[in-house]
Design an enzyme around this catalytic site. Structure first.
Site, PDB file in Angstrom:
ATOM      1  N   GLU A   1       9.737  12.259   6.920  1.00 35.69           N
ATOM      2  CA  GLU A   1       8.205  12.092   7.275  1.00 35.69           C
ATOM      3  C   GLU A   1       7.901  10.435   7.677  1.00 35.69           C
ATOM      4  O   GLU A   1       8.214   9.665   8.325  1.00 35.69           O
ATOM      5  CB  GLU A   1       7.835  11.857   5.639  1.00 35.69           C
TER       6      GLU A   1
ATOM      7  N   MET B   1      11.865   7.836  -0.355  1.00 38.13           N
ATOM      8  CA  MET B   1      11.779   8.518   0.045  1.00 38.13           C
ATOM      9  C   MET B   1      12.062  10.437  -1.258  1.00 38.13           C
ATOM     10  O   MET B   1      12.612  10.340  -1.548  1.00 38.13           O
ATOM     11  CB  MET B   1      12.168   9.548   1.446  1.00 38.13           C
TER      12      MET B   1
ATOM     13  N   HIS C   1       7.819   6.299  -8.962  1.00 34.63           N
ATOM     14  CA  HIS C   1       7.285   6.810  -8.136  1.00 34.63           C
ATOM     15  C   HIS C   1       8.136   8.015  -7.081  1.00 34.63           C
ATOM     16  O   HIS C   1       7.516   9.093  -7.229  1.00 34.63           O
ATOM     17  CB  HIS C   1       6.676   5.914  -6.805  1.00 34.63           C
ATOM     18  N   GLU C   2       8.708   8.115  -6.684  1.00 32.73           N
ATOM     19  CA  GLU C   2       9.466   8.910  -5.920  1.00 32.73           C
ATOM     20  C   GLU C   2       9.854  10.619  -7.132  1.00 32.73           C
ATOM     21  O   GLU C   2       9.895  11.690  -6.449  1.00 32.73           O
ATOM     22  CB  GLU C   2      11.253   8.397  -5.379  1.00 32.73           C
TER      23      GLU C   2
ATOM     24  N   GLU D   1      -0.409  10.684  -2.125  1.00 35.14           N
ATOM     25  CA  GLU D   1       0.375   9.105  -2.409  1.00 35.14           C
ATOM     26  C   GLU D   1      -0.540   8.298  -3.281  1.00 35.14           C
ATOM     27  O   GLU D   1       0.373   7.791  -4.142  1.00 35.14           O
ATOM     28  CB  GLU D   1       0.270   8.613  -1.418  1.00 35.14           C
TER      29      GLU D   1
END
Length: 867
Positions: free
Chosen positions: A127, A268, A302-303, A325
């Site tokens: 990414e 990521m 979060h991931e 995001e």
């Protein structure tokens, strides 16, 4: 090196769907020293949603072609065109198969995009546009494919071979071996991941709400195996929370995380195989601060949450980046609030937003949450996309309410599962469920800048009236702004500090919806009241209201809303600091006025030590400087240090008591214990600022016998920043003790680079020449240059500071343009500097820009623009 002139502008208005889709991908990645050979088989199908064409462009940068085969026919050089990072093929049938064999050199990949090496292991970062450095592919998020990946390597040196999905086959070939992974879910190529190395594994499992058992595997270097427990616990908590809060269950048999030391970002969310910067996954009390523990919890969550908000439903194009995001930051913030103190979490989130994203939104780097154009998408992984994007989602959460928002997100996930969609698709679900017309609300996505909300009130014959006026200042490329939908949570506090009834029903809090440039609201309330505005920070705006000192004291002492208490404290500090900057007061007098209010906070500190620490912390020099134009960093520094010193003296006995009485004898890692350590470190800092003779003794004792890294590092910071006796010895002792721990040494570098004062530039020059400094390691670069430029204005904003910074930018840009561009954002306040500094810094930046990469050139071009 690529120059700025090679940049091409990509515009949202020009979006066209791809001519062909890729239904499946078979990859064979053969890793050998010096050269890795990648064989790719793409099953192509003409896109029914695109204009009919028999031509297709594939991205591929730095690839050495061994062969290209289309539908079984080997193509000669005259049958394709490959230049400027693009492979163009024509004459494709309705369905076609393209097989490419290419060579790449991951060992030379210092930009850390695509496949590269980190501490002897191979890993990927795709990414936003890294996959094109691995093989030919339409490298765009709206091409979703099923991947089957075989990884081959030396079995002794690289016993672990990982990729996305589930392992379906493996074998040996002499001294080499291979593993095949299959991901059953279609994904864009930016979610591809591969790891080959010799790593230790922490294993556990999680049983989903439907009864499936998922294997959890966290990988790190063998020496770091004992630092993975907190990440594992955080992962299981996140999986459970996502099931309970959003009804989202994990979908593969295995969930893996790999810790990587060379990484441009924090982590990521690659499907099933998350690759993390070591700083976001490794945690141990001896080597990690309390803030580090909290960051690991947040980033792991979060991931993981991205598995649905980003992977199962992804973004159609990179202009929609905040779709995944911003939404996922909101989700991880809500998770952290549930895991810890809601009030403290919200204040921390707002503090970061106000002091970092607001300046971005008010300067040359301002851009909408959904940008209209970009040159390098890497440069748009910004706080506006993430943090402001999260606030836009939060506003929708409050507009719909918790139940309505859950229904809307259920609709979003179910309707768009397996698709690449847009921010409008997300808002459409909110509109459909709520029945609310969201047309005006969508301006939040397309309009840059931070709205200013000016508020006035008056006591009228029939009660209380409050008037709101909104306007958003011009930003680059957007001179005229339209009114936004702004939800304002409000309560009115009576003279006793308690909320009064706002109407006959007894309602004591409400949400006002602002839609016009000016609106007035009336409440049948008698007697003087203090408005508690933007409770919970209900909208990302700058609030202008002429609070009296007594009103701020009331809010700070009595308001039940954690954000409003913190905001009141900040306003009191800013008022005092502004007077000192303008030469209109004495620090001792300002401290004497603040002391009684702060003593009340200290008296209540036992209720929530972490919240007390936040309320007692002065705004940073950077935050203070953002209130003054032209910006004179030296004057800001003098005023800031003077008030801190005066408060250190005025509340000396309080700071001494907190420094000594909060000492713990046993290590605990819960929120209360972390708050106590945070409060003690702050008290010791004030004690040292006030020149108390006991400060050095207490700091050295804390440093010599720490229970955890928060204590050890906090004591070291006090010794170094206040230049107390024993500081140099402590630095030597710390480095000797932790020389083998890279993340701890990052902190050692940071403590020195953040010490205020111009003398720190000489220190930084020595740090850049230190044997442990490595220009190729992003964490190490950030620990020195990022800290100096981003959080030490009194050292950075000097002639020597500017020269060191710009020389360093050139070096970093030659190795890793992404990191150079991100560090360069620290120069965004150029236009606000007083003329002398501005001229010196501008000239130096222009010199860098003349030979900058396209990443760095785009950032510097915007900063150097005169308008």
């Amino acid at each position: 090196m690529e120059t700025a002139h090679a940049a091409v502008t990509t515009r949202l208005a020009d979006y066209q769907p791809p001519a062909y889709l890729v239904d499946s991908v078979k990859l064979d990645v053969d890793i050998r020293d010096g050269v890795t050979t990648v064989t790719s088989e793409l099953a192509l199908r003409r896109n029914p949603d695109a204009a009919v064409s028999d031509a297709m462009t594939f991205n591929g940068e730095g690839l050495v072609i061994r062969s290209l085969t289309l539908d079984g026919k080997v193509l000669g050089e005259g049958e394709y065109r490959y230049d400027n990072g693009e492979l163009l093929l024509s004459g494709l049938a309705e369905q076609a198969t393209l097989v490419s064999v290419v060579d790449i050199e991951p060992e030379k990949n210092t930009a850390l995009e695509g496949l590269y090496m980190s501490n002897g292991m191979y890993c990927t970062q795709c990414e936003a546009q890294g996959f094109r450095h691995i093989t030919f592919f339409p490298d765009r998020p709206d091409v979703l494919s099923r991947f089957r990946t075989t990884v081959r390597a030396d079995k002794q040196r690289y016993p672990l071979l990982l990729s996305n999905g589930n392992p379906v086959a493996q074998g040996e070939e002499g001294e080499r071996h291979w593993v095949t992974w299959e991901d059953p879910f279609p994904k864009p190529c930016y979610l591809f991941a591969l790891v080959a190395g010799d790593l230790a594994c922490l294993e556990d499992s999680f049983t989903t709400m439907s009864g499936r058992e998922v294997a959890l595997r966290l990988y790190a270097e063998h020496r770091d195996l004992d630092k993975l427990d907190h990440a594992m616990e955080s992962l299981k908590n996140a999986m459970r929370w996502d099931e309970e809060t959003y009804g989202r269950e994990y979908d593969l048999d295995i969930y893996m995380i790999v810790a990587v030391s060379h990484f441009n970002m924090g982590a990521m969310e690659n499907k099933g195989l998350n690759i993390f910067n070591t700083s976001c996954v490794l945690a141990h009390p001896a080597t990690t601060t309390d803030a580090g523990f909290q960051r690991v919890e947040s980033v792991v969550a979060h991931e993981y949450f991205h598995n649905w908000s980003g992977n199962r439903v992804t973004c159609r194009d990179w202009f929609q980046l905040s779709l995944k995001e911003g939404f996922t930051v909101f989700r991880d913030q809500m998770f952290s609030a549930d895991m810890n103190s809601d009030a403290v979490q919200r204040v921390n989130d707002v503090d970061f937003l106000v002091n970092h994203q607001f300046p971005e939104d008010q300067g040359p780097m301002a851009h909408p949450v959904r940008p209209a154009e970009f040159q390098k998408i890497d440069n748009f992984y910004t706080l506006t996309i993430y943090e402001k994007g999260a606030e836009i989602v939060r506003m929708q959460y409050h507009l719909l309410g918790a139940e309505g928002f859950r229904k809307a997100t259920d609709l979003y996930f179910e309707r768009f599962d397996g698709q690449a969609v847009t921010c409008d698709d997300f808002v459409d679900c909110m509109q459909e469920v709520s029945g609310r017309d969201m047309t005006q609300f969508r301006r939040w996505y397309s309009q840059a800048g931070t709205p200013i909300l000016s508020v006035s009130d008056e006591q009228t014959a029939d009660g209380y009236a409050i008037t709101f006026r909104q306007h958003t200042p011009p930003t680059p490329g957007q001179a005229d702004k339209a009114p936004l939908v702004i939800p304002v949570r409000l309560a009115l506090l009576g003279q006793d500090g308690e909320p009064v009834a706002l109407d006959d029903s007894g309602l004591r809090e409400t949400v006002l919806i602002l839609e016009d440039a000016e609106q007035t609201f009336h409440f049948p309330v008698s007697g003087p009241v203090t408005p508690s505005l933007l409770r919970g920070f209900s909208a990302p705006v700058v609030l202008e209201f002429d609070y009296g000192t007594d009103q701020l004291a009331t809010l700070l002492a009595h308001d039940s809303d954690g954000y409003c208490r913190w905001s009141a404290a900040q306003r009191l500090y800013f008022t005092a600091l502004d007077r000192l900057v303008l030469g209109k007061g004495r620090a001792e007098d300002e401290a004497a006025a603040l002391a009684p209010v702060l003593e009340q906070v200290i008296e209540r500190a036992g209720e929530d030590p972490a919240q007390a620490a936040l309320l007692l912390t002065l705004p940073t020099e950077i935050a203070l400087g953002d209130r003054h134009t032209p910006l004179d960093p030296a004057a800001i520094h003098v005023a800031h240090q003077a008030l801190k010193r005066a408060l250190g003296v005025a509340l000396q006995s309080r700071w001494l008591s907190l420094s000594e009485n909060l000492l713990a004898t046993e290590l605990e890692m819960d929120g209360v214990a972390m708050g106590r350590r945070q409060l003690r470190n702050l008290a010791l800092d004030y004690l040292a600022a006030g020149g108390h003779p006991e400060a050095a003794r207490i700091a050295i004792e804390l440093f010599e016998l720490p229970l955890c890294m928060s204590e050890e590092l906090g004591a070291l910071r006090v010794l170094v920043h206040h230049r107390l006796a024993g500081a140099e010895q402590a630095l030597e002792q710390f480095a000797h003790k932790w020389v083998e721990e890279a993340l701890v040494m990052d902190q050692w570098f940071s403590v020195q680079a953040s010490a205020p004062g111009e003398v720190t530039i000489d220190v930084v020059e020595r740090l850049l020449a230190h044997p442990a400094f490595d220009w190729k390691v992003p964490n190490r670069v950030r620990s020195v240059l990022g800290v100096l430029a981003g959080s030490n204005p009194s050292a950075f904003n000097t002639d020597k500071g500017y020269r060191l910074f710009t020389d360093a930018l050139r070096t970093v840009d030659g190795l890793n343009p992404q990191i150079a561009a991100r560090i360069a954002n620290a120069a965004a306040r150029l236009h606000r500097l007083e003329p002398g500094r501005q001229q010196v810094f501008r000239s130096l930046l222009q010199g860098v820009n003349a030979s900058a990469s396209s990443n760095l050139g785009e950032v510097l071009g915007r900063i150097l623009a005169e308008n």
